[in-house]
Scaffold this motif. Structure first.
Motif, PDB file in Angstrom:
ATOM      1  N   PHE A   6      -3.944  -4.659  -6.942  1.00  0.00           N
ATOM      2  CA  PHE A   6      -4.324  -4.615  -5.816  1.00  0.00           C
ATOM      3  C   PHE A   6      -4.397  -5.801  -5.287  1.00  0.00           C
ATOM      4  O   PHE A   6      -5.259  -6.615  -5.182  1.00  0.00           O
ATOM      5  CB  PHE A   6      -5.570  -4.291  -6.114  1.00  0.00           C
ATOM      6  CG  PHE A   6      -6.873  -3.519  -4.846  1.00  0.00           C
ATOM      7  CD1 PHE A   6      -6.282  -3.639  -3.346  1.00  0.00           C
ATOM      8  CD2 PHE A   6      -8.052  -3.870  -5.004  1.00  0.00           C
ATOM      9  CE1 PHE A   6      -6.717  -3.306  -2.632  1.00  0.00           C
ATOM     10  CE2 PHE A   6      -8.468  -3.418  -4.114  1.00  0.00           C
ATOM     11  CZ  PHE A   6      -8.198  -3.381  -2.453  1.00  0.00           C
ATOM     12  N   GLY A   8      -4.935  -8.550  -1.719  1.00  0.00           N
ATOM     13  CA  GLY A   8      -5.394  -8.788  -0.165  1.00  0.00           C
ATOM     14  C   GLY A   8      -5.994 -10.317  -0.478  1.00  0.00           C
ATOM     15  O   GLY A   8      -6.451 -10.772  -1.274  1.00  0.00           O
ATOM     16  N   HIS A  17     -13.209  -2.669  -0.158  1.00  0.00           N
ATOM     17  CA  HIS A  17     -12.267  -2.877  -1.517  1.00  0.00           C
ATOM     18  C   HIS A  17     -12.382  -2.155  -2.936  1.00  0.00           C
ATOM     19  O   HIS A  17     -11.768  -1.945  -3.815  1.00  0.00           O
ATOM     20  CB  HIS A  17     -11.912  -4.238  -1.884  1.00  0.00           C
ATOM     21  CG  HIS A  17     -11.663  -4.891  -0.155  1.00  0.00           C
ATOM     22  ND1 HIS A  17     -12.411  -6.603   0.341  1.00  0.00           N
ATOM     23  CD2 HIS A  17     -10.493  -5.155   0.510  1.00  0.00           C
ATOM     24  CE1 HIS A  17     -11.852  -6.815   1.154  1.00  0.00           C
ATOM     25  NE2 HIS A  17     -10.661  -5.638   1.674  1.00  0.00           N
ATOM     26  N   THR A  74       3.289 -11.401  -3.771  1.00  0.00           N
ATOM     27  CA  THR A  74       2.713 -10.342  -4.602  1.00  0.00           C
ATOM     28  C   THR A  74       4.380 -10.250  -5.871  1.00  0.00           C
ATOM     29  O   THR A  74       4.080  -9.863  -6.721  1.00  0.00           O
ATOM     30  CB  THR A  74       2.276  -9.088  -3.640  1.00  0.00           C
ATOM     31  OG1 THR A  74       1.370 -10.285  -2.961  1.00  0.00           O
ATOM     32  CG2 THR A  74       1.668  -8.209  -5.077  1.00  0.00           C
ATOM     33  N   ILE A  86       2.093  -2.117  -6.959  1.00  0.00           N
ATOM     34  CA  ILE A  86       1.724  -2.560  -6.437  1.00  0.00           C
ATOM     35  C   ILE A  86       0.730  -1.872  -5.688  1.00  0.00           C
ATOM     36  O   ILE A  86       1.081  -0.957  -4.644  1.00  0.00           O
ATOM     37  CB  ILE A  86       2.239  -3.494  -5.149  1.00  0.00           C
ATOM     38  CG1 ILE A  86       2.889  -4.650  -5.517  1.00  0.00           C
ATOM     39  CG2 ILE A  86       0.853  -3.922  -3.988  1.00  0.00           C
ATOM     40  CD1 ILE A  86       3.987  -5.571  -5.108  1.00  0.00           C
ATOM     41  N   ARG A  88      -2.190  -0.065  -2.305  1.00  0.00           N
ATOM     42  CA  ARG A  88      -2.688  -1.012  -0.824  1.00  0.00           C
ATOM     43  C   ARG A  88      -3.624   0.147  -1.278  1.00  0.00           C
ATOM     44  O   ARG A  88      -3.181   1.282  -0.231  1.00  0.00           O
ATOM     45  CB  ARG A  88      -1.363  -1.754  -0.044  1.00  0.00           C
ATOM     46  CG  ARG A  88       0.038  -2.688  -0.278  1.00  0.00           C
ATOM     47  CD  ARG A  88      -1.305  -3.699  -0.697  1.00  0.00           C
ATOM     48  NE  ARG A  88      -2.085  -4.004   0.999  1.00  0.00           N
ATOM     49  CZ  ARG A  88      -2.636  -5.528   1.549  1.00  0.00           C
ATOM     50  NH1 ARG A  88      -2.803  -6.231   0.575  1.00  0.00           N
ATOM     51  NH2 ARG A  88      -2.623  -5.293   2.521  1.00  0.00           N
ATOM     52  N   ASP A  95      -2.377   0.462   9.700  1.00  0.00           N
ATOM     53  CA  ASP A  95      -2.739   0.153   8.644  1.00  0.00           C
ATOM     54  C   ASP A  95      -1.007   0.775   8.212  1.00  0.00           C
ATOM     55  O   ASP A  95      -0.738  -0.404   6.863  1.00  0.00           O
ATOM     56  CB  ASP A  95      -3.960  -0.025   7.513  1.00  0.00           C
ATOM     57  CG  ASP A  95      -4.768  -0.711   8.115  1.00  0.00           C
ATOM     58  OD1 ASP A  95      -5.066  -1.875   8.665  1.00  0.00           O
ATOM     59  OD2 ASP A  95      -5.863  -0.493   6.974  1.00  0.00           O
ATOM     60  N   GLU A  99       1.768  -1.170   6.149  1.00  0.00           N
ATOM     61  CA  GLU A  99       2.452  -1.284   4.732  1.00  0.00           C
ATOM     62  C   GLU A  99       2.965  -0.792   4.426  1.00  0.00           C
ATOM     63  O   GLU A  99       3.869  -1.181   3.584  1.00  0.00           O
ATOM     64  CB  GLU A  99       0.707  -0.525   4.061  1.00  0.00           C
ATOM     65  CG  GLU A  99      -0.500  -1.413   4.287  1.00  0.00           C
ATOM     66  CD  GLU A  99      -0.685  -2.540   3.637  1.00  0.00           C
ATOM     67  OE1 GLU A  99       0.025  -2.977   2.793  1.00  0.00           O
ATOM     68  OE2 GLU A  99      -1.301  -3.621   3.888  1.00  0.00           O
ATOM     69  N   THR A 113       5.400   0.519  -4.549  1.00  0.00           N
ATOM     70  CA  THR A 113       3.930   0.704  -3.781  1.00  0.00           C
ATOM     71  C   THR A 113       3.581   2.007  -3.011  1.00  0.00           C
ATOM     72  O   THR A 113       4.219   2.491  -2.843  1.00  0.00           O
ATOM     73  CB  THR A 113       4.034  -0.010  -2.399  1.00  0.00           C
ATOM     74  OG1 THR A 113       4.613  -1.481  -2.661  1.00  0.00           O
ATOM     75  CG2 THR A 113       1.970  -0.671  -1.583  1.00  0.00           C
ATOM     76  N   LEU A 115       0.236   3.239  -1.595  1.00  0.00           N
ATOM     77  CA  LEU A 115      -0.924   3.642  -0.256  1.00  0.00           C
ATOM     78  C   LEU A 115      -1.722   4.030  -1.040  1.00  0.00           C
ATOM     79  O   LEU A 115      -1.713   5.361  -1.042  1.00  0.00           O
ATOM     80  CB  LEU A 115      -0.376   4.007   0.482  1.00  0.00           C
ATOM     81  CG  LEU A 115       0.700   2.770   1.227  1.00  0.00           C
ATOM     82  CD1 LEU A 115       1.760   3.489   2.230  1.00  0.00           C
ATOM     83  CD2 LEU A 115       0.264   1.731   1.468  1.00  0.00           C
TER      84      LEU A 115
END
Length: 135
Positions: A6, A8, A17, A74, A86, A88, A95, A99, A113, A115
């Protein structure tokens, strides 16, 4: 056993977060909160101090969550450390668009990824807003 990162800036770490990390840690065997060391973003603290702040914010019973600072892509961290996913968080449609572009790039580099939409009560919270409030 699937591992995830994760990533950032976490400048500072916010309740949003922590919520994304909490939900992600329940989906994966291991979650690494990856603190970006990126001078282009002009963070208020260096990466190691931000990583320490994230560690302090994590509940002690989150045994499958670790924190690392990383300079670079990343996806490169993922390849180096054999990480599959990953994670996010996304708060709004802006966003999501941003993303999705990053997700396409990461997919081309061999990393998927995921989301996770922010819970509605936390959608207005951002690190920028928290900094502006002086917290």
């Amino acid at each position: 056993m699937t591992r995830a990162v994760f990533p950032g800036t976490f400048d500072p770490v916010t309740p949003g977060h922590l919520d994304v990390a909490d939900r992600a840690r329940r989906l994966f065997a291991e979650l690494i909160v990856l603190v970006a060391v990126n001078g282009d973003k002009h963070p208020t603290r260096d990466g190691h101090r931000r990583a320490a702040a994230v560690r302090e914010a994590l509940p002690p019973d989150w045994h499958n969550v670790t924190v690392a600072a990383w300079r670079g892509l990343t996806a490169a961290y993922c390849r180096t450390h054999h990480i599959d996913v990953i994670v996010r968080g996304v708060r709004n449609s802006d966003d999501v668009r941003h993303e999705q572009e990053l997700a396409a790039m990461n997919e081309s580099l061999g990393v998927t990824t995921l989301l996770l939409p922010t819970r509605p009560a936390l959608a207005g919270v951002s690190s920028t807003a928290v900094r502006a409030l002086g917290a």
